[in-house]
Motif scaffolding. Sequence first.
Motif, PDB file in Angstrom:
ATOM      1  N   ALA A  30       0.838  -1.197   0.000  1.00  0.00           N
ATOM      2  CA  ALA A  30       0.000   0.000   0.000  1.00  0.00           C
ATOM      3  C   ALA A  30       0.869   1.241   0.000  1.00  0.00           C
ATOM      4  O   ALA A  30       0.583   2.208  -0.711  1.00  0.00           O
ATOM      5  N   HIS A  31       1.925   1.260   0.804  1.00  0.00           N
ATOM      6  CA  HIS A  31       2.926   2.326   0.758  1.00  0.00           C
ATOM      7  C   HIS A  31       4.183   1.831   1.457  1.00  0.00           C
ATOM      8  O   HIS A  31       4.109   1.227   2.534  1.00  0.00           O
ATOM      9  N   PRO A  32       5.365   2.086   0.894  1.00  0.00           N
ATOM     10  CA  PRO A  32       6.609   1.571   1.483  1.00  0.00           C
ATOM     11  C   PRO A  32       6.871   2.054   2.900  1.00  0.00           C
ATOM     12  O   PRO A  32       7.569   1.375   3.663  1.00  0.00           O
ATOM     13  N   ALA A  33       6.319   3.216   3.291  1.00  0.00           N
ATOM     14  CA  ALA A  33       6.589   3.736   4.634  1.00  0.00           C
ATOM     15  C   ALA A  33       6.078   2.800   5.716  1.00  0.00           C
ATOM     16  O   ALA A  33       6.574   2.816   6.846  1.00  0.00           O
ATOM     17  N   ALA A  34       5.089   1.954   5.400  1.00  0.00           N
ATOM     18  CA  ALA A  34       4.521   1.058   6.405  1.00  0.00           C
ATOM     19  C   ALA A  34       5.520   0.024   6.893  1.00  0.00           C
ATOM     20  O   ALA A  34       5.401  -0.476   8.021  1.00  0.00           O
ATOM     21  N   VAL A  35       6.505  -0.310   6.081  1.00  0.00           N
ATOM     22  CA  VAL A  35       7.465  -1.337   6.481  1.00  0.00           C
ATOM     23  C   VAL A  35       8.362  -0.840   7.609  1.00  0.00           C
ATOM     24  O   VAL A  35       8.968  -1.645   8.343  1.00  0.00           O
ATOM     25  N   LEU A  36       8.443   0.467   7.806  1.00  0.00           N
ATOM     26  CA  LEU A  36       9.298   1.014   8.860  1.00  0.00           C
ATOM     27  C   LEU A  36       8.800   0.677  10.256  1.00  0.00           C
ATOM     28  O   LEU A  36       9.555   0.791  11.224  1.00  0.00           O
ATOM     29  N   LEU A  37       7.553   0.265  10.383  1.00  0.00           N
ATOM     30  CA  LEU A  37       7.008  -0.047  11.708  1.00  0.00           C
ATOM     31  C   LEU A  37       7.725  -1.210  12.377  1.00  0.00           C
ATOM     32  O   LEU A  37       7.712  -1.316  13.606  1.00  0.00           O
ATOM     33  N   VAL A  38       8.328  -2.090  11.604  1.00  0.00           N
ATOM     34  CA  VAL A  38       9.009  -3.241  12.206  1.00  0.00           C
ATOM     35  C   VAL A  38      10.463  -2.930  12.526  1.00  0.00           C
ATOM     36  O   VAL A  38      11.137  -3.747  13.161  1.00  0.00           O
ATOM     37  N   GLY A  39      10.956  -1.759  12.110  1.00  0.00           N
ATOM     38  CA  GLY A  39      12.357  -1.432  12.363  1.00  0.00           C
ATOM     39  C   GLY A  39      12.650  -1.274  13.838  1.00  0.00           C
ATOM     40  O   GLY A  39      13.632  -1.833  14.360  1.00  0.00           O
ATOM     41  N   GLY A  40      11.816  -0.515  14.535  1.00  0.00           N
ATOM     42  CA  GLY A  40      12.031  -0.303  15.963  1.00  0.00           C
ATOM     43  C   GLY A  40      11.931  -1.570  16.781  1.00  0.00           C
ATOM     44  O   GLY A  40      12.832  -1.869  17.584  1.00  0.00           O
ATOM     45  N   PRO A  41      10.860  -2.378  16.612  1.00  0.00           N
ATOM     46  CA  PRO A  41      10.790  -3.639  17.359  1.00  0.00           C
ATOM     47  C   PRO A  41      11.957  -4.575  17.081  1.00  0.00           C
ATOM     48  O   PRO A  41      12.416  -5.277  17.991  1.00  0.00           O
ATOM     49  N   ALA A  42      12.450  -4.599  15.837  1.00  0.00           N
ATOM     50  CA  ALA A  42      13.587  -5.470  15.526  1.00  0.00           C
ATOM     51  C   ALA A  42      14.825  -5.041  16.296  1.00  0.00           C
ATOM     52  O   ALA A  42      15.540  -5.870  16.882  1.00  0.00           O
ATOM     53  N   ILE A  43      15.081  -3.723  16.328  1.00  0.00           N
ATOM     54  CA  ILE A  43      16.239  -3.219  17.075  1.00  0.00           C
ATOM     55  C   ILE A  43      16.068  -3.472  18.564  1.00  0.00           C
ATOM     56  O   ILE A  43      17.006  -3.892  19.256  1.00  0.00           O
ATOM     57  N   TRP A  44      14.850  -3.220  19.067  1.00  0.00           N
ATOM     58  CA  TRP A  44      14.584  -3.444  20.497  1.00  0.00           C
ATOM     59  C   TRP A  44      14.763  -4.916  20.860  1.00  0.00           C
ATOM     60  O   TRP A  44      15.336  -5.248  21.906  1.00  0.00           O
ATOM     61  N   LEU A  45      14.283  -5.802  19.985  1.00  0.00           N
ATOM     62  CA  LEU A  45      14.422  -7.231  20.254  1.00  0.00           C
ATOM     63  C   LEU A  45      15.885  -7.647  20.304  1.00  0.00           C
ATOM     64  O   LEU A  45      16.318  -8.370  21.203  1.00  0.00           O
ATOM     65  N   LEU A  46      16.666  -7.177  19.341  1.00  0.00           N
ATOM     66  CA  LEU A  46      18.088  -7.529  19.322  1.00  0.00           C
ATOM     67  C   LEU A  46      18.822  -6.983  20.527  1.00  0.00           C
ATOM     68  O   LEU A  46      19.743  -7.609  21.058  1.00  0.00           O
ATOM     69  N   ALA A  47      18.408  -5.782  20.980  1.00  0.00           N
ATOM     70  CA  ALA A  47      19.118  -5.136  22.085  1.00  0.00           C
ATOM     71  C   ALA A  47      18.744  -5.701  23.449  1.00  0.00           C
ATOM     72  O   ALA A  47      19.553  -5.657  24.385  1.00  0.00           O
ATOM     73  N   THR A  48      17.526  -6.222  23.587  1.00  0.00           N
ATOM     74  CA  THR A  48      17.058  -6.614  24.915  1.00  0.00           C
ATOM     75  C   THR A  48      16.926  -8.119  25.117  1.00  0.00           C
ATOM     76  O   THR A  48      17.055  -8.608  26.235  1.00  0.00           O
ATOM     77  N   VAL A  49      16.646  -8.843  24.052  1.00  0.00           N
ATOM     78  CA  VAL A  49      16.376 -10.280  24.196  1.00  0.00           C
ATOM     79  C   VAL A  49      17.584 -11.123  23.820  1.00  0.00           C
ATOM     80  O   VAL A  49      17.947 -12.060  24.530  1.00  0.00           O
TER      81      VAL A  49
END
Length: 521
Positions: free
Chosen positions: A172-191
Amino acid sequence: MQREDVQVSGSRQRTAAVLLAVLVVAAFVLRFLRLGHWGLDIDEIFMRRDSIHPRLTNPRPLLYFVNHYLVLPFRPLDELGIRILPALFGSLAIPVLYFVTRRLLNARAALLAALLLTVSGLHVIYSQFGRYWSLVFLLSAVYPYALYLGVRDRNRSAVVAGIVLGVLASLAHPAAVLLVGGPAIWLLATVVKPHHLRALWAQRRVRYSVLVLAAVLVVIAIRFVPILQGWIHEHDANPASGQFLLRKHMPLGIKQTFYLIGFVQGWTFSVVLTAMVGIYSMWRHHDRTLALYLTSVAVFPILFITLASTRTPVSAYYLVPVAPVFFIGSGFFLDRLFAMEWGERPRWLVPVTVLALMMIEGAPTLVSQYLNGRRFDFRGAAHWLRPRLGSRDVIYSDQPVALGFYLPHHPVGRLRYDTLTLAQAVDTVRGADAGGAALWIVAPAPAHALRTNLRQGGLAEWIYGHCQLRNSIGMGRVDFRQQYLQLYQCPPGGTRPARDAAVAGPTAGRTATPLSASRSR
């Protein structure tokens, strides 16, 4: 006692269902009211073109194909047809946000979030705008939270649904894919801790998950990195290729500040502020993991796009995928207010007052939407111009595609801050004076400080000194946005007054048309 608890729970569920039904009906009414009343905006014209001839190579093809196969066979993509699906998606966002928020929090917070979204002036605007933004909001209100619930509850179906809806959102729009960027970084940093990596990798499920994640990242890179590079290259090669008059270049930092203020103002300061307080309260007292997840979902796209604005033009539309976070957070904030024990009676007096104040802030924008649809009336301008145009007349507009759509047999030039081009156009129509030719300029009227005006490059001075204002087209609003079009006629003949030579800039030495020489057609 247990039977009484069951009865109370059932009564609350029925009440919530009735209230949700009322909100859904209100959402459909607000989003379909006067849906086809206004002329097409320039972006809607592009949407119409790409929906009639959709291409898979388009970076955001989803709604184009849906329009082509679901709407076009039954209705032409006119002022109403191009907006049917956006209004439908905008209406469906209310029950979708309710069910998502209820799974994340509780029914009352979900109802309050849905209420705020129902009366959101900006969401109504997106729902009555023939573009893909209401669809982006709808999908973005589901897929990152489906992924969260799937991981939290170990629900494989939710994970699959989140992935599928995430793919659709990115189409629908490429900007929507950015929503997973933060959780991915948070997951790598905390889990994922270094000393846990070997134990995690020994698990087959973890290995499969990593492989799937790697494949997803590769697909994202293959599809979206070239899109971003092409966007930057296009604007580097043609810095003034857009359809609109551009504001004067602002210093680094000031531009980004105005960008973020515009985004917050659109969704209202009260919703964004209460969302931030609500997420903070969630982190302190309710569910720290969910609060951190919501924060990561919102912060990464905001930072990414704001930083991208230092390199290439961006729009506040690109932050639409982030907006559901604020309604969820604001719903939780209001839910906490209703749960507090207030000294005032009735108990609901204070939270209802706060809720009313939040809704009042956006009321002028909501009411104004039904006055002019938050768009310039190029259809009305074309209707007024059509009987007054001669075959040799020259037209310039800051949105030539929008005006040209309603004047298909008369070419419309692109208005820029280059007054030399307009002076040459005056010379052209002067040479065709025997045929009664004239230069017409259709431009936005000066509004507020944050809006583009005509003063740059001496454009306003040139127009005021050479042309006559013939008409203003538009409908007044009750908020601070005013969108009137001014129609100027610049007839040939006469001599420019001496005082104009001092402000003519690059057009100095050319002959101007005094207002007294203007003709009325």
